[in-house]
Design a protein around this motif. Structure first.
Motif, PDB file in Angstrom:
ATOM      1  N   UNK A 340      65.160 -14.420  43.377  1.00 20.61           N
ATOM      2  CA  UNK A 340      66.454 -14.452  43.751  1.00 20.61           C
ATOM      3  C   UNK A 340      66.692 -12.307  43.519  1.00 20.61           C
ATOM      4  N   UNK A 341      65.586 -11.845  43.853  1.00 23.34           N
ATOM      5  CA  UNK A 341      65.571 -10.535  43.904  1.00 23.34           C
ATOM      6  C   UNK A 341      63.581  -9.916  44.467  1.00 23.34           C
ATOM      7  N   UNK A 342      63.652  -9.639  44.884  1.00 25.70           N
ATOM      8  CA  UNK A 342      61.748  -8.488  45.053  1.00 25.70           C
ATOM      9  C   UNK A 342      62.197  -7.429  46.498  1.00 25.70           C
ATOM     10  N   UNK A 343      61.136  -7.350  45.982  1.00 26.59           N
ATOM     11  CA  UNK A 343      61.579  -5.747  46.719  1.00 26.59           C
ATOM     12  C   UNK A 343      60.916  -5.786  48.166  1.00 26.59           C
ATOM     13  N   UNK A 344      61.282  -4.791  49.012  1.00 26.55           N
ATOM     14  CA  UNK A 344      61.138  -4.065  50.343  1.00 26.55           C
ATOM     15  C   UNK A 344      60.651  -3.324  50.710  1.00 26.55           C
ATOM     16  N   UNK A 345      59.547  -2.974  51.281  1.00 24.32           N
ATOM     17  CA  UNK A 345      59.734  -1.800  52.255  1.00 24.32           C
ATOM     18  C   UNK A 345      58.465  -1.690  53.333  1.00 24.32           C
ATOM     19  N   UNK A 346      59.064  -0.933  54.523  1.00 26.81           N
ATOM     20  CA  UNK A 346      58.824  -0.449  55.669  1.00 26.81           C
ATOM     21  C   UNK A 346      57.835   0.155  55.993  1.00 26.81           C
ATOM     22  N   UNK A 347      57.187   0.248  56.649  1.00 21.46           N
ATOM     23  CA  UNK A 347      55.668   1.118  57.197  1.00 21.46           C
ATOM     24  C   UNK A 347      56.300   1.508  59.161  1.00 21.46           C
ATOM     25  N   UNK A 362      56.494  -5.209  54.620  1.00 19.80           N
ATOM     26  CA  UNK A 362      56.230  -5.576  52.968  1.00 19.80           C
ATOM     27  C   UNK A 362      56.812  -6.258  52.323  1.00 19.80           C
ATOM     28  N   UNK A 363      56.857  -7.320  51.465  1.00 19.52           N
ATOM     29  CA  UNK A 363      57.617  -7.909  50.176  1.00 19.52           C
ATOM     30  C   UNK A 363      56.957  -8.326  49.408  1.00 19.52           C
ATOM     31  N   UNK A 364      57.492  -8.138  47.972  1.00 17.39           N
ATOM     32  CA  UNK A 364      56.948  -8.335  46.749  1.00 17.39           C
ATOM     33  C   UNK A 364      58.271  -8.890  45.772  1.00 17.39           C
ATOM     34  N   UNK A 365      57.500 -10.422  45.695  1.00 13.94           N
ATOM     35  CA  UNK A 365      58.398 -11.317  44.672  1.00 13.94           C
ATOM     36  C   UNK A 365      58.483 -11.713  43.253  1.00 13.94           C
ATOM     37  N   UNK A 366      56.847 -11.401  43.262  1.00 13.29           N
ATOM     38  CA  UNK A 366      56.550 -10.911  41.389  1.00 13.29           C
ATOM     39  C   UNK A 366      55.132  -9.909  41.536  1.00 13.29           C
ATOM     40  N   UNK A 414      64.330  -1.276  46.537  1.00 15.55           N
ATOM     41  CA  UNK A 414      63.183  -0.278  47.129  1.00 15.55           C
ATOM     42  C   UNK A 414      63.465   1.153  45.962  1.00 15.55           C
ATOM     43  N   UNK A 415      61.787   2.070  47.149  1.00  8.03           N
ATOM     44  CA  UNK A 415      61.647   2.936  46.534  1.00  8.03           C
ATOM     45  C   UNK A 415      61.946   3.889  47.919  1.00  8.03           C
ATOM     46  N   UNK A 416      63.582   4.855  48.140  1.00  5.17           N
ATOM     47  CA  UNK A 416      63.706   5.408  48.682  1.00  5.17           C
ATOM     48  C   UNK A 416      64.091   4.761  49.395  1.00  5.17           C
ATOM     49  N   UNK A 417      65.038   3.513  49.131  1.00  8.62           N
ATOM     50  CA  UNK A 417      65.121   2.052  50.310  1.00  8.62           C
ATOM     51  C   UNK A 417      66.505   3.672  51.019  1.00  8.62           C
ATOM     52  N   UNK A 418      66.536   4.189  51.281  1.00  5.06           N
ATOM     53  CA  UNK A 418      67.869   4.739  52.615  1.00  5.06           C
ATOM     54  C   UNK A 418      66.585   4.780  53.778  1.00  5.06           C
ATOM     55  N   UNK A 494      51.489  -3.407  51.353  1.00  2.00           N
ATOM     56  CA  UNK A 494      51.696  -4.835  50.255  1.00  2.00           C
ATOM     57  C   UNK A 494      51.842  -3.898  48.590  1.00  2.00           C
ATOM     58  N   UNK A 495      50.600  -2.980  48.229  1.00  4.99           N
ATOM     59  CA  UNK A 495      50.716  -2.786  46.905  1.00  4.99           C
ATOM     60  C   UNK A 495      51.744  -1.812  46.922  1.00  4.99           C
ATOM     61  N   UNK A 496      52.834  -1.272  47.802  1.00  7.62           N
ATOM     62  CA  UNK A 496      54.024  -0.010  48.033  1.00  7.62           C
ATOM     63  C   UNK A 496      54.787  -0.826  47.478  1.00  7.62           C
ATOM     64  N   UNK A 497      54.953  -2.833  48.169  1.00  6.23           N
ATOM     65  CA  UNK A 497      56.441  -3.524  47.311  1.00  6.23           C
ATOM     66  C   UNK A 497      55.992  -3.691  45.819  1.00  6.23           C
ATOM     67  N   UNK A 498      54.608  -3.758  45.966  1.00  5.39           N
ATOM     68  CA  UNK A 498      54.294  -4.456  44.420  1.00  5.39           C
ATOM     69  C   UNK A 498      54.544  -3.351  43.532  1.00  5.39           C
ATOM     70  N   UNK A 499      54.552  -2.434  43.952  1.00  5.00           N
ATOM     71  CA  UNK A 499      54.252  -0.984  42.442  1.00  5.00           C
ATOM     72  C   UNK A 499      56.001  -0.921  42.794  1.00  5.00           C
ATOM     73  N   UNK A 500      56.874  -1.159  43.341  1.00  4.93           N
ATOM     74  CA  UNK A 500      57.932  -1.117  43.546  1.00  4.93           C
ATOM     75  C   UNK A 500      58.968  -2.012  42.980  1.00  4.93           C
TER      76      UNK A 500
END
Length: 927
Positions: A340-347, A362-366, A414-418, A494-500
């Motif tokens: 229902x919610x997840x973190x996403x990050x781009x490299x 990268x994605x993090x679901x839990x 996201x972290x700085x999702x802009x 993956x750590x970036x998404x996990x931390x987020x």
């Protein structure tokens, strides 16, 4: 066995009823949730009223056999293509309702009830499609709604409507009673009468009664139009003739589409009971304690307000995965949907998102469970990769992720999702809805530390993130991320998404508890896509003009160096604070020199300005050194550096706006920093002349006039200043008259200095230096100012008391600026924090207001049909636009209106917000 009976719930009607039925509420994460709560209770009651067991795994008898909630997927549909003014006058949904839309979708799925929507179709059309398909299959249908448009579908004995607000069934007899015609004729009546809410034009002068009489008499719309010349009433006859095309258009606008493919088969809507676990998890997460009590007793309510513990575990990860097969990608997408919610990050391969290319996602679901999807890792040579690694086709990945990232029922974090938003938009994918952990931290803890991921991870998770240099190297050996081996890339990304995701679990629940929801939801979060578009747009600069200015500034700098060396009685390195201090204090005998811990004299701006008030050689060197410093900085920072910043593809400069740096809420910009171009100086104006509009376009500059003084008049409740601003009087002349008894060039200039200095909590020593008077006179001026404007003194005293007690101050929008120095042991540190506290609420409110203007501006310009006008820059209290020459005069009043009303309706000011606006071929000419 009883025949199948399909119930179709008009979800949009439920949402707005729920929103207006309850007062504003927030959930346990601080997100507005009044409509979510109301919708949940209404849906629950519907299920109960239809005699279906709420928590049974056994299919019950009676009531509906199939059920679905139907929602609008987007504001624009095929009807907008048919008629661009369709629903054009509808106001946007309330701002506190917007973040509730995705949560309502989650609520529906928590009941294990299908939630159906389709881009390009309205909910009414989807309901029509399902209704016709069910009827064709021999089913009975009930539409849970009282919407008149849906009444066209009623068929006696086969399809009826359920009005849950009035607890009654609606059939063909209701349509005849209300509209005087059969349901199959209702569309013709609606076409004639039009609809002001949806902006269906209809025929002027034809209301419900006349439309009904015409259809009763002639049978159909076409028959009415054919008979129009024979109608006896002259005005009605002429209107039907003149507006026949509008009537036909209106008929198509109100006609429900019923032949599109079904998003889900009818069988998928079967009711099989509502398992308690998904519903319990949803209610717990939302903090809906009364509904939890209803679900499973008071014990569940206690659980609802207990803190989440999933993110409190030690930072251990075992489930970071490199995704290189389509099956694995599908599995992660399903996991994200289920969460229902997840973190996403781009490299990417570049820090500048405008120049960067997407390398991986990268994605993090839990917490602890994340993946990296490489897209463009290449052969880096023998030192890193032996050959190009196996990875999925970027087009395939983006096509599969697009529905996930754009799904309005799923929260993206996201972290700085802009940055990520820009990268995805470059590849045809949007992100909505979203949360940004950087902005969450900024709105909660501005002034308490940095808001970058490394800082936040250390502060909240006690975790040191993998450093970028650890995977990409440093100096000449540094490689771009597309050259990093996949195992290292996966661990880092993956750590970036996990931390987020872990940070979101820590920060989001605080938002409501610490009264930060308002500024986050009204100001900072909705600004992200606006800023993203500004960065993508960039601004055109004249390279030849910059080169010419660089040469000219270089000559002037050389000339100044010669004059300074002469005045200083010998050469020295002007850019060296140590040598400059020795010249001023040791060689030229300037008074009042103070050395820091390093043993070097202070030569900061304040010190040089103080020395420059004299009339000796030291004063001349100090004044010239200030001029030299400014010119050198402008040359290196702008006229030289801007030439290097021009994008080779767009030919424009794309500055990056930082949303979480300035402590007071103001935006800052980097690469290049456009905030430090002098506003009032001739040199600054000449640099602005190099920012130009393309051929056939102009730049528009709109600048808030004296906004800090206006807000001070409101926040400090100063009647004289409020009245002066209301009357359009010159505020500095008023102050001069109050303080000095007369207005002339000198007293007005001094009054202007005093007005701004007081708002920055200046001391008598500081004011003495600014005005060139002794401390006693400066204190007398301050005392006189407070005597004339006692509200200012009260405001200052109350603000200082607040920061001493709480350690922070707030803007009118609730933005906090933490000033821990207010509780420091050293007097100097406390006084510095107190001075900052005096100005922070005013300056921060300025920032909030201009951000609100920026958020509203794109929609206002679009609504006015100004499709070529776009916002490019925000600098201090100024917005800069680029507009086709043909739109300039139409754009200016729209810009003025939005900026002048930006505080409303959330903050009502007792002073008007003045805006000065101009346009020209360059920024300098427009400003």
């Amino acid at each position: 066995m009883a025949a199948n009976h399909l119930y179709l719930v008009d979800g949009s009607g439920y949402i707005f009823r729920a929103y207006h039925r309850l007062p504003p509420l927030t959930n346990r994460h601080g997100v507005p949730a009044g409509a979510v709560y109301g919708f949940t209770t209404m849906l629950w009651k519907l299920v109960e009223d239809l005699n279906k067991p709420v928590l049974s795994d056994v299919e019950g008898a009676g009531g509906p056999t199939h059920l679905a909630v139907i929602l609008d997927a987007s504001s624009k549909t095929f009807r907008n293509d048919m008629y661009d003014q369709y629903k054009a006058h509808r106001p946007p949904p309330p701002e506190d309702l917007v973040p509730q839309f995705p949560l309502i979708r989650v609520a529906t799925r928590a009941f294990s009830i299908p939630c159906i929507e389709e881009v390009g179709l309205e909910a009414d059309d989807i309901i029509a499609c399902y209704s016709k398909a069910a009827l064709a299959a021999g089913w009975q249908v009930t539409i849970v709604s009282s919407d008149k448009d849906l009444m066209q579908l009623i068929e006696p004995g086969r399809l009826d409507m359920l009005d849950t607000m009035n607890n009654r069934r609606l059939g063909a007899e209701h349509v005849r009673e209300k509209f005087g015609v059969a349901p199959e004729q209702l569309g013709d009546v609606l076409a004639l009468m039009g609809d002001s809410v949806d902006n269906v034009p209809g025929v002027p002068g034809v209301g419900p009664k006349t439309a009904s009489e015409l259809i009763q008499t002639y049978g159909t719309l076409e028959a009415v139009l054919a008979a129009a010349p024979e109608i006896k009433k002259p005005k009605l006859r002429q209107n039907l003739i003149d507006h026949a095309d509008n009537a036909r258009l209106s008929r198509e606008l109100v006609r429900l589409v019923c032949d599109r493919p079904l998003p889900e088969p009818l069988e998928a809507l079967a009711m099989k009971g509502i398992p308690p676990e998904p519903l319990k998890a949803f209610l717990t997460d939302m903090g809906f304690r009364s509904l939890l009590t209803k679900l499973s007793g008071a014990e569940a309510a206690t659980e609802a307000i207990a803190p989440r513990v999933e993110d409190a575990q030690p930072f251990v990860h075992k489930d970071y995965e490199t995704v290189v097969t389509e099956a694995d990608l599908d599995r992660w997408i399903e996991a994200a949907r289920a969460a229902g919610r997840f973190a996403v990050d781009t490299e990417t391969d570049h820090v500048d998102c405008v120049r960067a290319k997407l390398v991986g996602i990268s994605l993090a679901t839990q917490p602890g469970k994340a993946c990296y999807i490489p897209l463009a890792h290449g052969d880096a040579g023998d030192d890193l990769l032996a050959e190009k690694p196996v990875q999925l086709d970027p087009a395939l990945v983006l096509a599969k992720l697009k529905p996930l990232l754009e799904d309005p029922s799923l929260l993206k974090i996201g972290q700085n999702i802009k940055y990520d938003l820009i990268m995805f938009r470059k590849n045809g994918v949007d992100i909505a809805p979203y949360d940004d952990t950087m902005l969450l931290s900024y709105d909660l803890d501005a002034g308490l530390g940095g808001h970058g991921m490394d800082d936040l991870a250390k502060r909240h998770l006690d975790h040191a993130c993998i450093e970028f240099k650890a995977v990409c190297g440093t100096g000449k050996a540094q490689v771009t991320f597309d050259k990093v081996p996949l195992d290292k890339a996966t661990e880092y990304a993956a750590e970036d998404a996990d931390v987020t995701l872990r940070l979101w679990h820590r920060l989001k629940p605080r938002l409501g508890r610490e009264s930060a929801t308002r500024v986050y939801e009204l100001v900072d979060r909705p600004l992200v896509p606006v800023i993203a578009e500004m960065e993508r747009a960039g601004i055109l600069v004249d390279r030849a003009e910059l080169s010419r200015l660089s040469t000219e500034f270089g000559h002037e700098i050389t000339r100044l160096e010669g004059v300074i060396h002469t005045a200083a009685q010998g050469p020295f390195t002007i850019g060296s604070p140590k040598q400059l201090g020795e010249v001023l204090f040791d060689r030229l005998g300037a008074a009042g020199g103070r050395k820091g811990k390093s043993g070097v004299y202070s030569t900061d701006v304040t010190e040089l300005e103080r020395i420059g008030l004299g009339d000796d050689a030291a004063a001349e060197v100090a004044r010239l050194a200030l001029e030299w410093r400014q010119l050198s900085k402008l040359k290196s920072t702008y006229t030289d550096a801007l030439q290097e910043e021009i994008n080779s593809v767009s030919g424009r400069v794309h500055t990056s706006f930082s949303m979480a740096v300035a402590q007071t809420g103001r935006l800052s910009s980097t690469e290049p920093n456009l905030q430090n171009i002098p506003i009032r100086t001739e040199t600054g104006r000449r640099i602005r002349q190099a920012f130009v509009a393309p051929a056939g376009y102009s730049l528009i500059s709109a600048d808030y006039s004296q906004i800090e003084l206006r807000l001070a008049a409101h926040m400090a409740d100063v009647p004289q200043l409020r009245e002066a601003f209301a009357n359009g009087d010159d505020i500095h002349s008023l102050t001069a008259q109050e303080l000095f008894g007369e207005v002339n060039r000198e007293t007005r200039g001094r009054a202007k200095t005093i007005n701004f200095a007081i708002l920055y909590g200046i001391s008598s020593w500081g004011l003495a230096g600014r005005l060139g008077v002794d401390r006693t006179e400066a204190q007398a001026i301050i005392d006189r100012y407070f005597d004339r404007f006692p509200g200012v003194q009260t405001y200052i005293a109350e603000t200082v008391a607040k920061v001493r007690e709480l350690g922070f101050v707030t803007t009118l929008f609730g933005r906090k600026t933490h000033l821990p120095g207010a509780k420091a042991k050293t007097v100097g540190e406390r006084q510095s924090a107190e001075r900052q506290a005096i100005n922070a609420p005013i300056q921060g409110t300025c920032a909030d207001i201009i951000k609100r203007a920026m958020i509203r501006m794109p929609a206002a310009l679009a609504e006015a049909g100004l499709t070529g006008t776009r916002m490019l820059l925000q600098v201090h209290d100024e917005l800069v636009f680029e507009a086709p020459d043909g739109e300039v005069e139409a754009a200016k009043p729209v810009i003025l209106r939005v900026m002048a009303g930006a505080a409303e309706p959330h903050v009502t000011l007792s002073v008007p917000l003045g805006v000065e606006i101009g346009h020209g071929p360059s920024w300098g000419a427009a400003h």
